[in-house]
Motif scaffolding. Structure first.
Motif, PDB file in Angstrom:
ATOM      1  N   GLY A 120      14.756  -9.882 -27.723  1.00 45.45           N
ATOM      2  CA  GLY A 120      14.300  -8.533 -28.024  1.00 45.45           C
ATOM      3  C   GLY A 120      13.563  -8.375 -29.339  1.00 45.45           C
ATOM      4  N   HIS A 121      13.151  -9.459 -29.925  1.00 48.43           N
ATOM      5  CA  HIS A 121      12.365  -9.392 -31.165  1.00 48.43           C
ATOM      6  C   HIS A 121      11.461 -10.615 -31.247  1.00 48.43           C
ATOM      7  CE1 HIS A 121      14.917 -12.450 -33.100  1.00 48.43           C
ATOM      8  NE2 HIS A 121      15.960 -11.787 -32.627  1.00 48.43           N
ATOM      9  N   SER A 122      10.528 -10.544 -32.184  1.00 46.39           N
ATOM     10  CA  SER A 122       9.575 -11.625 -32.403  1.00 46.39           C
ATOM     11  C   SER A 122      10.280 -12.888 -32.893  1.00 46.39           C
ATOM     12  CB  SER A 122       8.583 -11.188 -33.483  1.00 46.39           C
ATOM     13  OG  SER A 122       7.283 -11.236 -33.043  1.00 46.39           O
ATOM     14  N   PHE A 123       9.755 -14.017 -32.497  1.00 49.22           N
ATOM     15  CA  PHE A 123      10.225 -15.301 -32.999  1.00 49.22           C
ATOM     16  C   PHE A 123       9.712 -15.459 -34.424  1.00 49.22           C
ATOM     17  CE2 PHE A 123       9.332 -19.852 -33.674  1.00 49.22           C
ATOM     18  CZ  PHE A 123      10.613 -20.371 -33.508  1.00 49.22           C
ATOM     19  N   VAL A 124      10.586 -15.817 -35.345  1.00 50.53           N
ATOM     20  CA  VAL A 124      10.171 -16.068 -36.725  1.00 50.53           C
ATOM     21  C   VAL A 124      10.582 -17.475 -37.124  1.00 50.53           C
ATOM     22  CG1 VAL A 124      10.171 -13.679 -37.516  1.00 50.53           C
ATOM     23  CG2 VAL A 124      12.263 -14.985 -37.667  1.00 50.53           C
ATOM     24  N   ILE A 125       9.673 -18.120 -37.825  1.00 50.89           N
ATOM     25  CA  ILE A 125       9.947 -19.468 -38.324  1.00 50.89           C
ATOM     26  C   ILE A 125       9.105 -19.669 -39.579  1.00 50.89           C
ATOM     27  CG2 ILE A 125       8.156 -20.581 -36.915  1.00 50.89           C
ATOM     28  CD1 ILE A 125      10.198 -22.924 -36.548  1.00 50.89           C
ATOM     29  N   CYS A 126       9.687 -20.264 -40.572  1.00 53.64           N
ATOM     30  CA  CYS A 126       8.981 -20.531 -41.820  1.00 53.64           C
ATOM     31  C   CYS A 126       8.296 -21.890 -41.704  1.00 53.64           C
ATOM     32  CB  CYS A 126       9.965 -20.520 -42.979  1.00 53.64           C
ATOM     33  SG  CYS A 126       9.179 -20.751 -44.572  1.00 53.64           S
ATOM     34  N   LEU A 127       6.998 -21.898 -41.951  1.00 56.61           N
ATOM     35  CA  LEU A 127       6.215 -23.130 -41.862  1.00 56.61           C
ATOM     36  C   LEU A 127       5.805 -23.651 -43.242  1.00 56.61           C
ATOM     37  CD1 LEU A 127       3.923 -22.136 -38.849  1.00 56.61           C
ATOM     38  CD2 LEU A 127       6.013 -23.507 -38.799  1.00 56.61           C
ATOM     39  N   ASP A 128       6.410 -23.096 -44.300  1.00 53.02           N
ATOM     40  CA  ASP A 128       6.065 -23.512 -45.659  1.00 53.02           C
ATOM     41  C   ASP A 128       6.247 -25.015 -45.828  1.00 53.02           C
ATOM     42  OD1 ASP A 128       5.610 -20.874 -46.182  1.00 53.02           O
ATOM     43  OD2 ASP A 128       7.362 -20.589 -47.472  1.00 53.02           O
ATOM     44  N   GLY A 129       5.247 -25.651 -46.405  1.00 55.53           N
ATOM     45  CA  GLY A 129       5.300 -27.081 -46.691  1.00 55.53           C
ATOM     46  C   GLY A 129       5.012 -27.983 -45.510  1.00 55.53           C
ATOM     47  N   LEU A 130       4.741 -27.388 -44.364  1.00 60.75           N
ATOM     48  CA  LEU A 130       4.472 -28.178 -43.160  1.00 60.75           C
ATOM     49  C   LEU A 130       2.971 -28.429 -43.059  1.00 60.75           C
ATOM     50  CD1 LEU A 130       6.211 -29.193 -40.734  1.00 60.75           C
ATOM     51  CD2 LEU A 130       5.393 -27.211 -39.506  1.00 60.75           C
ATOM     52  N   PRO A 131       2.545 -29.658 -42.806  1.00 58.44           N
ATOM     53  CA  PRO A 131       1.110 -29.915 -42.637  1.00 58.44           C
ATOM     54  C   PRO A 131       0.559 -29.083 -41.472  1.00 58.44           C
ATOM     55  CG  PRO A 131       2.312 -31.984 -42.829  1.00 58.44           C
ATOM     56  CD  PRO A 131       3.330 -30.899 -42.708  1.00 58.44           C
ATOM     57  N   PRO A 132      -0.629 -28.482 -41.615  1.00 60.10           N
ATOM     58  CA  PRO A 132      -1.183 -27.620 -40.569  1.00 60.10           C
ATOM     59  C   PRO A 132      -1.230 -28.270 -39.190  1.00 60.10           C
ATOM     60  CG  PRO A 132      -2.523 -27.472 -42.540  1.00 60.10           C
ATOM     61  CD  PRO A 132      -1.506 -28.552 -42.783  1.00 60.10           C
ATOM     62  N   HIS A 138       5.845 -27.830 -34.226  1.00 65.76           N
ATOM     63  CA  HIS A 138       7.051 -27.331 -34.883  1.00 65.76           C
ATOM     64  C   HIS A 138       7.457 -25.972 -34.307  1.00 65.76           C
ATOM     65  CE1 HIS A 138       9.964 -27.342 -38.155  1.00 65.76           C
ATOM     66  NE2 HIS A 138       9.660 -26.081 -38.370  1.00 65.76           N
ATOM     67  N   VAL A 139       6.474 -25.081 -34.121  1.00 63.50           N
ATOM     68  CA  VAL A 139       6.760 -23.752 -33.570  1.00 63.50           C
ATOM     69  C   VAL A 139       7.263 -23.871 -32.136  1.00 63.50           C
ATOM     70  CG1 VAL A 139       5.740 -21.539 -32.891  1.00 63.50           C
ATOM     71  CG2 VAL A 139       5.190 -22.529 -35.124  1.00 63.50           C
ATOM     72  N   LEU A 140       6.571 -24.639 -31.321  1.00 63.89           N
ATOM     73  CA  LEU A 140       6.993 -24.798 -29.925  1.00 63.89           C
ATOM     74  C   LEU A 140       8.386 -25.416 -29.825  1.00 63.89           C
ATOM     75  CD1 LEU A 140       3.711 -25.940 -28.149  1.00 63.89           C
ATOM     76  CD2 LEU A 140       5.029 -23.866 -27.666  1.00 63.89           C
ATOM     77  N   ALA A 141       8.648 -26.443 -30.597  1.00 63.93           N
ATOM     78  CA  ALA A 141       9.973 -27.071 -30.577  1.00 63.93           C
ATOM     79  C   ALA A 141      11.036 -26.084 -31.053  1.00 63.93           C
ATOM     80  CB  ALA A 141       9.975 -28.323 -31.450  1.00 63.93           C
ATOM     81  N   GLY A 142      10.692 -25.298 -32.068  1.00 66.21           N
ATOM     82  CA  GLY A 142      11.637 -24.300 -32.575  1.00 66.21           C
ATOM     83  C   GLY A 142      11.967 -23.242 -31.541  1.00 66.21           C
ATOM     84  N   ILE A 143      10.951 -22.711 -30.877  1.00 70.38           N
ATOM     85  CA  ILE A 143      11.198 -21.691 -29.847  1.00 70.38           C
ATOM     86  C   ILE A 143      12.053 -22.291 -28.735  1.00 70.38           C
ATOM     87  CG2 ILE A 143      10.149 -20.314 -28.009  1.00 70.38           C
ATOM     88  CD1 ILE A 143       7.803 -19.738 -29.833  1.00 70.38           C
ATOM     89  N   ARG A 144      11.668 -23.450 -28.273  1.00 72.05           N
ATOM     90  CA  ARG A 144      12.389 -24.062 -27.144  1.00 72.05           C
ATOM     91  C   ARG A 144      13.848 -24.341 -27.503  1.00 72.05           C
ATOM     92  NH1 ARG A 144       7.212 -27.621 -25.728  1.00 72.05           N
ATOM     93  NH2 ARG A 144       6.189 -26.132 -24.350  1.00 72.05           N
ATOM     94  N   SER A 145      14.100 -24.871 -28.675  1.00 70.43           N
ATOM     95  CA  SER A 145      15.485 -25.176 -29.037  1.00 70.43           C
ATOM     96  C   SER A 145      16.277 -23.895 -29.290  1.00 70.43           C
ATOM     97  CB  SER A 145      15.547 -26.104 -30.247  1.00 70.43           C
ATOM     98  OG  SER A 145      15.143 -25.444 -31.416  1.00 70.43           O
ATOM     99  N   ARG A 146      15.655 -22.904 -29.884  1.00 71.45           N
ATOM    100  CA  ARG A 146      16.371 -21.675 -30.202  1.00 71.45           C
ATOM    101  C   ARG A 146      16.589 -20.786 -28.983  1.00 71.45           C
ATOM    102  NH1 ARG A 146      13.372 -19.898 -35.599  1.00 71.45           N
ATOM    103  NH2 ARG A 146      14.375 -17.912 -35.105  1.00 71.45           N
ATOM    104  N   LEU A 147      15.831 -21.010 -27.907  1.00 71.54           N
ATOM    105  CA  LEU A 147      16.087 -20.271 -26.667  1.00 71.54           C
ATOM    106  C   LEU A 147      17.477 -20.595 -26.113  1.00 71.54           C
ATOM    107  CD1 LEU A 147      12.649 -20.336 -24.834  1.00 71.54           C
ATOM    108  CD2 LEU A 147      14.013 -18.296 -25.333  1.00 71.54           C
TER     109      LEU A 147
END
Length: 179
Positions: A120-132, A138-147
């Motif tokens: 019920g809310h936006s996915f948030v993840i901090c990408l600070d220090g991560l190479p572009p 990183h985002v896709l893996a984060g969403i999938r694992s956090r689901l």
């Protein structure tokens, strides 16, 4: 009575005030002296929680960026469930580097939609220090694992990501670590 001196130590008197070099004003100084409305506006660009912004602004002035970041953390740890919902509602999908394949954007959009439907809310993840180049994976893996999280566990993870985002955004808003 003669003063006792420790061997190997030399007393160095402080310079008189008038001989010290004047310190240039910084963005932190500007933040510390800004009106409450200006400070709230800047802080809300870092984390969209009125309570968090009010708490951080009300404790000014901050002697240094580390103190401001510590206050940001403390205020973020104290967010109520309603405050957290308010902050999450203000978040959007993280920006990804230009040139990502259309299929990658479609995969990200689908994963984000599944996340929003579940939590019920936006996915948030901090990408600070991560190479572009690693951001999308990183985002896709984060969403999938956090689901796989239950809603309460995910609120804890999302709150931590918001806290990290707020700290990074404060540093960026105030001109980086070289204040």
């Amino acid at each position: 009575m003669t003063p006792t001196h420790l061997p190997g130590r030399v007393a160095i008197p402080a310079l008189p005030e008038q001989t010290r070099a004047p310190r240039s004003p910084t963005l932190l100084d500007a933040f510390n002296t800004a009106s409450p409305e200006e400070a709230h506006h800047l802080l809300l660009t870092c984390l969209r929680s009125l309570r968090w912004a009010r708490r951080v602004a009300d404790h000014r002035p901050y002697p240094d960026l580390d103190s401001l970041q510590a206050a940001s953390d403390e205020a973020a740890y104290d967010l109520s469930p309603g405050d957290l919902s308010e902050a999450l509602a203000g978040e959007t999908l993280p920006a990804l580097p230009d040139g990502m394949y259309e299929a990658a954007h479609m995969a990200l959009s689908a994963a984000h939609a599944a996340y929003e439907a579940k939590f019920g809310h936006s996915f948030v993840i901090c990408l600070d220090g991560l190479p572009p180049g690693e951001a999308l994976n990183h985002v896709l893996a984060g969403i999938r694992s956090r689901l796989a999280n239950d809603p309460e566990d995910e609120r804890v993870v999302a709150a931590e990501e918001l806290r990290r985002l707020a700290k990074g955004r404060l540093v960026n808003a105030l001109g980086g670590a070289g204040l």
